[in-house]
Design a protein around this motif. Sequence first.
Motif, PDB file in Angstrom:
ATOM      1  N   GLU A  92       8.346  18.436  -2.699  1.00 60.21           N
ATOM      2  CA  GLU A  92       8.274  19.471  -3.737  1.00 60.21           C
ATOM      3  C   GLU A  92       6.836  19.889  -3.987  1.00 60.21           C
ATOM      4  OE1 GLU A  92      11.086  19.538  -6.603  1.00 60.21           O
ATOM      5  OE2 GLU A  92      10.182  21.422  -7.330  1.00 60.21           O
ATOM      6  N   ALA A  93       5.948  18.935  -4.075  1.00 57.62           N
ATOM      7  CA  ALA A  93       4.551  19.223  -4.367  1.00 57.62           C
ATOM      8  C   ALA A  93       3.926  20.038  -3.249  1.00 57.62           C
ATOM      9  CB  ALA A  93       3.779  17.903  -4.551  1.00 57.62           C
ATOM     10  N   SER A 144       0.837  -1.184   0.000  1.00 62.22           N
ATOM     11  CA  SER A 144       0.000   0.000   0.000  1.00 62.22           C
ATOM     12  C   SER A 144       0.886   1.255   0.000  1.00 62.22           C
ATOM     13  CB  SER A 144      -0.907  -0.039   1.225  1.00 62.22           C
ATOM     14  OG  SER A 144      -1.477   1.212   1.440  1.00 62.22           O
ATOM     15  N   HIS A 145       1.859   1.203   0.897  1.00 64.30           N
ATOM     16  CA  HIS A 145       2.747   2.345   1.021  1.00 64.30           C
ATOM     17  C   HIS A 145       3.530   2.575  -0.262  1.00 64.30           C
ATOM     18  CE1 HIS A 145       6.495   4.416   2.253  1.00 64.30           C
ATOM     19  NE2 HIS A 145       5.638   5.146   2.969  1.00 64.30           N
ATOM     20  N   ASP A 169      10.023  12.410   3.756  1.00 67.72           N
ATOM     21  CA  ASP A 169      11.293  11.961   3.186  1.00 67.72           C
ATOM     22  C   ASP A 169      11.230  11.758   1.677  1.00 67.72           C
ATOM     23  OD1 ASP A 169       9.597   9.812   3.374  1.00 67.72           O
ATOM     24  OD2 ASP A 169      11.228   8.358   3.622  1.00 67.72           O
ATOM     25  N   GLU A 170      10.062  11.819   1.091  1.00 69.18           N
ATOM     26  CA  GLU A 170       9.942  11.580  -0.345  1.00 69.18           C
ATOM     27  C   GLU A 170      10.100  12.922  -1.087  1.00 69.18           C
ATOM     28  OE1 GLU A 170       9.461   8.869  -3.443  1.00 69.18           O
ATOM     29  OE2 GLU A 170       9.429   8.390  -1.303  1.00 69.18           O
ATOM     30  N   PRO A 171      11.197  13.074  -1.874  1.00 67.22           N
ATOM     31  CA  PRO A 171      11.514  14.394  -2.430  1.00 67.22           C
ATOM     32  C   PRO A 171      10.387  14.954  -3.299  1.00 67.22           C
ATOM     33  CG  PRO A 171      13.259  12.790  -2.908  1.00 67.22           C
ATOM     34  CD  PRO A 171      12.158  12.052  -2.265  1.00 67.22           C
ATOM     35  N   ASN A 172       9.754  14.123  -4.104  1.00 70.80           N
ATOM     36  CA  ASN A 172       8.727  14.641  -4.995  1.00 70.80           C
ATOM     37  C   ASN A 172       7.528  15.156  -4.232  1.00 70.80           C
ATOM     38  OD1 ASN A 172      10.253  14.144  -7.221  1.00 70.80           O
ATOM     39  ND2 ASN A 172       9.393  12.090  -7.561  1.00 70.80           N
ATOM     40  N   ILE A 173       7.213  14.453  -3.110  1.00 67.70           N
ATOM     41  CA  ILE A 173       6.067  14.901  -2.313  1.00 67.70           C
ATOM     42  C   ILE A 173       6.406  16.205  -1.608  1.00 67.70           C
ATOM     43  CG2 ILE A 173       4.550  14.273  -0.378  1.00 67.70           C
ATOM     44  CD1 ILE A 173       4.804  11.387  -1.281  1.00 67.70           C
ATOM     45  N   PHE A 196       5.186  23.537  -2.983  1.00 67.46           N
ATOM     46  CA  PHE A 196       4.630  24.383  -4.039  1.00 67.46           C
ATOM     47  C   PHE A 196       3.230  24.844  -3.688  1.00 67.46           C
ATOM     48  CE2 PHE A 196       2.117  25.035  -7.829  1.00 67.46           C
ATOM     49  CZ  PHE A 196       2.914  25.859  -8.601  1.00 67.46           C
ATOM     50  N   MET A 228       5.921   7.195   7.712  1.00 61.74           N
ATOM     51  CA  MET A 228       7.062   6.338   7.476  1.00 61.74           C
ATOM     52  C   MET A 228       8.299   7.154   7.141  1.00 61.74           C
ATOM     53  SD  MET A 228       5.516   2.974   5.713  1.00 61.74           S
ATOM     54  CE  MET A 228       6.993   2.070   5.635  1.00 61.74           C
ATOM     55  N   ARG A 280      -0.570  12.434  -8.426  1.00 60.77           N
ATOM     56  CA  ARG A 280      -1.844  13.151  -8.272  1.00 60.77           C
ATOM     57  C   ARG A 280      -1.623  14.631  -7.972  1.00 60.77           C
ATOM     58  NH1 ARG A 280      -6.785  11.733  -4.130  1.00 60.77           N
ATOM     59  NH2 ARG A 280      -8.105  13.485  -4.759  1.00 60.77           N
ATOM     60  N   SER A 281      -0.709  14.820  -7.029  1.00 57.32           N
ATOM     61  CA  SER A 281      -0.482  16.196  -6.602  1.00 57.32           C
ATOM     62  C   SER A 281       0.001  17.069  -7.749  1.00 57.32           C
ATOM     63  CB  SER A 281       0.541  16.170  -5.465  1.00 57.32           C
ATOM     64  OG  SER A 281       0.557  17.402  -4.819  1.00 57.32           O
ATOM     65  N   PHE A 282       1.008  16.544  -8.473  1.00 56.43           N
ATOM     66  CA  PHE A 282       1.538  17.372  -9.564  1.00 56.43           C
ATOM     67  C   PHE A 282       0.579  17.477 -10.733  1.00 56.43           C
ATOM     68  CE2 PHE A 282       5.697  16.694  -7.493  1.00 56.43           C
ATOM     69  CZ  PHE A 282       6.062  18.028  -7.380  1.00 56.43           C
ATOM     70  N   THR A 299       0.907   9.538  -4.944  1.00 55.34           N
ATOM     71  CA  THR A 299       0.740  10.834  -4.298  1.00 55.34           C
ATOM     72  C   THR A 299       1.393  11.933  -5.138  1.00 55.34           C
ATOM     73  OG1 THR A 299       0.851   9.690  -2.196  1.00 55.34           O
ATOM     74  CG2 THR A 299       1.064  12.084  -2.150  1.00 55.34           C
ATOM     75  N   SER A 300       2.646  11.657  -5.545  1.00 62.45           N
ATOM     76  CA  SER A 300       3.334  12.671  -6.367  1.00 62.45           C
ATOM     77  C   SER A 300       2.573  12.901  -7.655  1.00 62.45           C
ATOM     78  CB  SER A 300       4.751  12.210  -6.709  1.00 62.45           C
ATOM     79  OG  SER A 300       5.438  11.943  -5.512  1.00 62.45           O
ATOM     80  N   THR A 331      -4.803  10.726   4.208  1.00 60.82           N
ATOM     81  CA  THR A 331      -4.202   9.568   3.563  1.00 60.82           C
ATOM     82  C   THR A 331      -3.674   9.948   2.190  1.00 60.82           C
ATOM     83  OG1 THR A 331      -5.905   8.288   4.635  1.00 60.82           O
ATOM     84  CG2 THR A 331      -4.637   7.165   2.959  1.00 60.82           C
ATOM     85  N   LYS A 332      -2.501   9.450   1.859  1.00 61.31           N
ATOM     86  CA  LYS A 332      -1.937   9.633   0.518  1.00 61.31           C
ATOM     87  C   LYS A 332      -2.593   8.616  -0.403  1.00 61.31           C
ATOM     88  CE  LYS A 332       2.736  10.743   2.209  1.00 61.31           C
ATOM     89  NZ  LYS A 332       4.086  10.194   2.306  1.00 61.31           N
ATOM     90  N   PRO A 333      -2.822   8.875  -1.645  1.00 57.94           N
ATOM     91  CA  PRO A 333      -2.611  10.201  -2.260  1.00 57.94           C
ATOM     92  C   PRO A 333      -3.747  11.169  -1.904  1.00 57.94           C
ATOM     93  CG  PRO A 333      -3.362   8.592  -3.886  1.00 57.94           C
ATOM     94  CD  PRO A 333      -3.240   7.874  -2.607  1.00 57.94           C
ATOM     95  N   PHE A 334      -3.361  12.371  -1.737  1.00 60.80           N
ATOM     96  CA  PHE A 334      -4.342  13.369  -1.290  1.00 60.80           C
ATOM     97  C   PHE A 334      -4.646  14.352  -2.428  1.00 60.80           C
ATOM     98  CE2 PHE A 334      -0.036  14.329   0.109  1.00 60.80           C
ATOM     99  CZ  PHE A 334       0.238  15.447  -0.649  1.00 60.80           C
ATOM    100  N   ARG A 390       1.165   3.883  -2.936  1.00 63.73           N
ATOM    101  CA  ARG A 390       0.581   5.201  -2.685  1.00 63.73           C
ATOM    102  C   ARG A 390       1.602   6.344  -2.824  1.00 63.73           C
ATOM    103  NH1 ARG A 390      -4.430   5.313   0.195  1.00 63.73           N
ATOM    104  NH2 ARG A 390      -5.258   3.206   0.423  1.00 63.73           N
ATOM    105  N   ALA A 443       0.838   6.872   3.871  1.00 59.87           N
ATOM    106  CA  ALA A 443       0.491   6.059   2.710  1.00 59.87           C
ATOM    107  C   ALA A 443      -0.143   4.740   3.167  1.00 59.87           C
ATOM    108  CB  ALA A 443       1.732   5.788   1.880  1.00 59.87           C
ATOM    109  N   ARG A 444      -0.158   4.544   4.497  1.00 64.97           N
ATOM    110  CA  ARG A 444      -0.789   3.320   4.999  1.00 64.97           C
ATOM    111  C   ARG A 444      -2.160   3.683   5.498  1.00 64.97           C
ATOM    112  NH1 ARG A 444       3.759   0.366   8.512  1.00 64.97           N
ATOM    113  NH2 ARG A 444       2.890   1.767  10.047  1.00 64.97           N
TER     114      ARG A 444
END
Lengths: 895, 123
Positions: free
Chosen positions: B16-17, A676-677, B10-14, B20, B55, A687-689, A684-685, B104-107, A680, B84-85
């Motif tokens: 960044e989002a 799941s993690h 810790d996730e760089p793309n998240i 922004f 996480m 969807r957001s972007f 997440t990236s 919860t991700k994705p949001f 997801r 994400a869990r």
Amino acid sequence: MVTFNLLILVSLAYVVFLFAVAFFAERRAQQGIAGWMRAPMIYTLSLSVYCTAWTFYGAVGYATRSGLEFVTIYLGPTLVMIGWWGILRKLVRIGRTHRITSIADLISSRFGKSTALGVCVTAFAVIGTTPYIALQLQSVTLSFDAFNGPGRADEQTLQSTAFWIAAGLAIFTVIFGTRNLDANERHHGVVMAIAVEAVVKLAALVAVGVFVVWGLGGGPLAMMQTIEASPMADLELQTSRWIGITFTAAAAFLCLPRMFQVMVVENADERHLGTASWAFPLYMMLMSLFVIPIAVIGLDLMPQGSNPDLFVLTLPLSQGREDLAMLAFLGGFSAATSMVIVAAIALSTMVSNHIVMPIWLSTQKDGATVSGDVRHVLLRSRRLSIIAILFLGYIYYRLSGGGTALAAIGLIAFAGVAQFLPAMLGGIFWRGATRVGALAGLSTGFIIWMYTMLLPSIGVAGVFPDAWMQGGPADLHWLRPQALFGIEGLDPVVHAVFWSLTLNTAAFIIGSMLSFPSPLERLQGAQFVNVFDHSTGPRGWSHTGAAAEDLMMMAQRILGPSEAQQLFQAEARRQGKGVDLPDPSPEFIDRLERELAGSVGGATAHAMISQIVGGATVSVQDLMAVADEAAQIMEYSNQLEAKSVELENTAGKLRDANEMLTALSVQKDAFLSQISHELRTPMTSIRSFSEILRDGGDLTRPERAKYSDIIHAEAIRLTRLLDNLLDLSVLENGQIDLELQRGTLRQVLDRALASSEAATEGLEITLDVTGAEDVIETDLDRLTQVFINLITNAAKYCTAKEPHLRIRVHEDGPIRHIDFIDNGTGIPQASQSLIFEKFSRLSDQAAAGSAGLGLAICREIMSKLGGEVRYLDGTGGTGFRVSLPTGVNIAAAAE
Amino acid sequence: MGKHVLLIEDEPNIIEAIKFILSRDGWSVDTHSNGANAIERVQSMRPDLVILDVMLPNKSGYDILRDLRDNPMTAKLPVLMLTARGQTKDRELAERLGVNEFITKPFSNSDILASVRALAGAG
């Protein structure tokens, strides 16, 4: 004139009366209210089976021929009752203590349960008794005939009369003799009927006697004078015959199967012997009192040539006293039937217990374990034996022609059964007596008895030629049947009894001294000889209260207090005794025994119950049976123990399996959570972007490009993750088909390096290869996948400034090792086992951009290919070793 | 100048989002990408709101939240948790530990923005 038909009617009515008596007595006994039926007088009267038709009718005939000598037949038993009282008491005690069922059982039990002895005694008893039964049948038919007037009824009618009498007796005996298989072989109904018949016998004879003395002889005084004047007074007394016959009668009284039956087996209380010791001689005295007067008057009044054996019947008949004659007829009928019934019961017991059962048991392969089965067989064999014995008697009667030859049978039979005496007395008084001795004595005695008495009696013209009788076989003078060893001048009866018993005894003693008894024999011998030391004293049914109390105590101990209480109270209610203890009636004891048997086993239960109720001691057989049961129980408990260990093991396995399932379930949860993690996060990236891009607004062009790139990269990451997951799932489920191809390790390495070229920019790779040219056969694509994974891992995770990967191939016997060693930081020992697990990532995942499935996949692939991949410690960097077996035969085949 | 938000992720793309989205709305966003030292970072920065991933390397978001709530200085600090869990028991655990919002991700970006405004914007 009494017609033949009326006579038949009266006999039938009498028989029906006897049935009623027996039925009534049996009923009372079953209800446990035997009471007066166990009175000593009943026991005494039952002993009168000794007085058969031979003594009832024959004594008078005997007296006309030999004067007072007939008295010896009564004298012998009288001496036994008075003088050998100790022997009787010992026999009765042994009989009860060891649950002896017959004289054959006594002798066989004493000598170590010897089957051979049992068969011997049974056979001899049948041989000795059959003519005697024939004699009874004859006397009854003769009395029918006498009533009718001699010669009136034709031969046919007489013979069919004999047949129907035999058949009727068989029915009576089967019904009342095998009604139940009492452990003690007691037949209350039969004993009661016998006692009634004893009274009828005595009453008939006394009535006839009184009529003769006072009616015909003119009173006692006149009678005495008539006797003095008669020729019978002149008959000389032969001392040797007197002694011989008295002794023979005494011996027969102890040894006759029917006497043993009533005296020992049917004895309910040892103390009854005390009463019988004076009452039975009195009975016999009364039986003999009028013999001489009847004989004298008979000779006087009856026409020349009439049969003196039937004077008891014909004398009153000739005087017109048909009522008296009818009574006399019933007396004779009673004497004959009681003998036949008891003899048939005794013999059938012996035949079924000592001949039929051993044969039946030996044909049962597994041994008879079901007691109900044995009971059934026993009862049936008992019934068939009774019918066979009576039929045998009838056949003997037919064949012998019913002539006078039968008259001599009485004494001959007495002498025959007297052969049991040495083994019997020796067995209960001499511990040194052995089975071999008993067998030797018995067979010697019987052979001599047959040779000197039975065979000659069958007729001089019959078995032995005249010359033989006179000169001995083959002119061996000393072997003449009636003058053995050249001793002449003895009376044939005395001669036969003397030699048979003397040699019998001698063989018995010598055989016993020359042989060694078996352990069982020694034990039984000690028990029999010292029976008074081992057994409890007389304890009759008068002490039923005490017995019930003892039973209750025992039942409580075995069944538990409440169960026992319930059982006894239910029985007491059934008996209408309220709160008292119930009477130990046979059914109740039976039920109690069954209940106890359920807890402690049949043999033990029986031994305990008889100890209390019958006062019997526990015999060796009982102990053996108990030991057998104990062994079975132990075996059973061992089995149970084994079962329980097995169950424990199974439970342990189940527990383990459950733990494993739980662990798997936990793992599955963790796995799902991980997936799941991993899914997801890129989503997440994306969807957001994509929302940012959609919303548009003031995004700069470079921003747009960057965000699009991120979405693209994350989408690829997602795809790769899904690919890996599917790959792993397929590998783990073992569903993959390996595509076996041939090639060399060198080719595989080259392909892997080429494929990962893009990812390994900046990583210096050196090859150190030997043996890589060998042909191997495996799934080359999968192996390539493993190599690519290890190479790209090095590229991703090696943190050295100048990353370097060395690939080394070397042989180790049939194994090829391919090592991938970089100059990175290495993996701490504690984590080395973790890296092959799914989703395990040690370093910052951002750098890797993977979900941590690569090594897990490598491990699965190598395991499928029959090799392994593991972490190589101590290389100075991070090292992995792939090991692959190369089938030598494959390599050879490829060359 | 808007309020301070500390994003621990810790996730760089998240990173960044979220950065922004919030920056465009006028928030000032600082980031921290490791579980270790997260508490110290919060204490030194004193943000108006913490966005916390579950996480994280070295120390999980739950542990960080517990430590924050145990410290009187930060006990009342609004915390928005991202994970994400998405299982129920994760949400329950977070609520037991005293989270203010759990996403919860994705949001969707608007959800994040709305939550941040609700938690920190009023003051």
